[in-house]
Design a protein around this motif. Structure first.
Motif, short mmCIF file in Angstrom:
data_model
loop_
_atom_site.label_atom_id
_atom_site.label_comp_id
_atom_site.label_asym_id
_atom_site.label_seq_id
_atom_site.Cartn_x
_atom_site.Cartn_y
_atom_site.Cartn_z
N LEU A 167 11.51 -56.32 37.08
CA LEU A 167 12.90 -55.87 36.94
C LEU A 167 13.65 -55.98 38.27
O LEU A 167 14.79 -56.42 38.31
CB LEU A 167 12.94 -54.42 36.44
CG LEU A 167 12.54 -54.20 34.98
CD1 LEU A 167 12.40 -52.71 34.69
CD2 LEU A 167 13.55 -54.84 34.04
N ASN A 170 14.33 -59.69 39.23
CA ASN A 170 15.33 -60.30 38.36
C ASN A 170 16.69 -59.61 38.45
O ASN A 170 17.62 -59.97 37.74
CB ASN A 170 14.85 -60.30 36.90
CG ASN A 170 13.68 -61.24 36.71
OD1 ASN A 170 13.63 -62.32 37.30
ND2 ASN A 170 12.71 -60.84 35.91
N ASN A 172 17.46 -56.51 37.56
CA ASN A 172 17.74 -55.73 36.36
C ASN A 172 17.57 -54.23 36.51
O ASN A 172 17.64 -53.50 35.53
CB ASN A 172 16.84 -56.22 35.21
CG ASN A 172 17.20 -57.62 34.77
OD1 ASN A 172 18.36 -58.01 34.77
ND2 ASN A 172 16.20 -58.40 34.42
#
Length: 196
Positions: A167, A170, A172
């Motif tokens: 996460l 990326n 996110n």
């Protein structure tokens, strides 16, 4: 007579790092032997002599990623406190991923469609979890950890860490997630959940 060019370890690592950067930023189609040689300021002959074909290059990338990861995992100092040691392994995992983010996608995300590591590279990848497994086994033997076999606990801890790191890499994670402090807090809560 000019001296012959040597294709040394420094060039091999430079090529691997550049190949990993190409894969992580532009995808598998960007990885060609000609482009890699040009980007690294060497010849395609050097690339082929160091790696063979493209499949061998990708396997070398995979292997190099896990060599670096294994070195970090084996360098984790153990305290004898299972929770603390699991947190340390989680932090080492994150440090490894951030330091070699350009290799992370080949290690864990099938960045090159159809690539399968050779037997030796696959064995290396699996062995990198051995320090974590040893710690979990010791925790179970000492009666500190319980509720599941060592392999289940270790792989669950790995999956938890892998999810958080993926996460982060990326982009996110929410803005309020303090990547340093919140990450360690989450690791500690996960590790504590396996206590007997």
């Amino acid at each position: 007579m000019p001296r012959p060019r040597t294709h040394d370890e420094a060039l091999r690592l430079r090529l691997l790092d550049r190949a990993g950067e190409l894969l992580s930023t532009e995808g598998a189609k960007a990885l060609s032997m000609r482009r890699l040689a040009a980007d690294a300021g060497t010849s395609t002959t050097a690339v082929y002599s160091l790696f063979g074909g493209k499949g061998d290059l990708v396997n070398a990338l995979y292997t190099e990623g896990f060599r670096r990861f294994e070195a970090r995992m084996r360098a984790v100092g153990r305290t004898g406190d299972v929770v603390e040691d699991l947190v340390r392994f989680g932090l080492a995992y994150r440090d490894s991923a951030l330091a070699s983010r350009h290799l992370y996608s080949i290690m864990f995300a099938k960045a090159v469609p159809g690539f399968e590591p050779n037997e030796e590279a696959g064995a290396l990848a699996m062995s990198t979890l051995e320090p974590l497994l040893e710690t979990v086994r010791a925790g179970i033997e000492d009666g500190v950890l319980g509720g599941a076999p060592a392999e289940v606990v270790a792989h669950s801890c790995w999956a938890f860490v892998h999810g958080l790191v993926s996460l982060e890499l990326n982009g996110n994670l929410p803005a309020e997630f303090d990547k340093g402090g919140s990450y360690e807090t989450a690791l500690r809560a996960n590790a504590t959940g396996w206590l007997r």
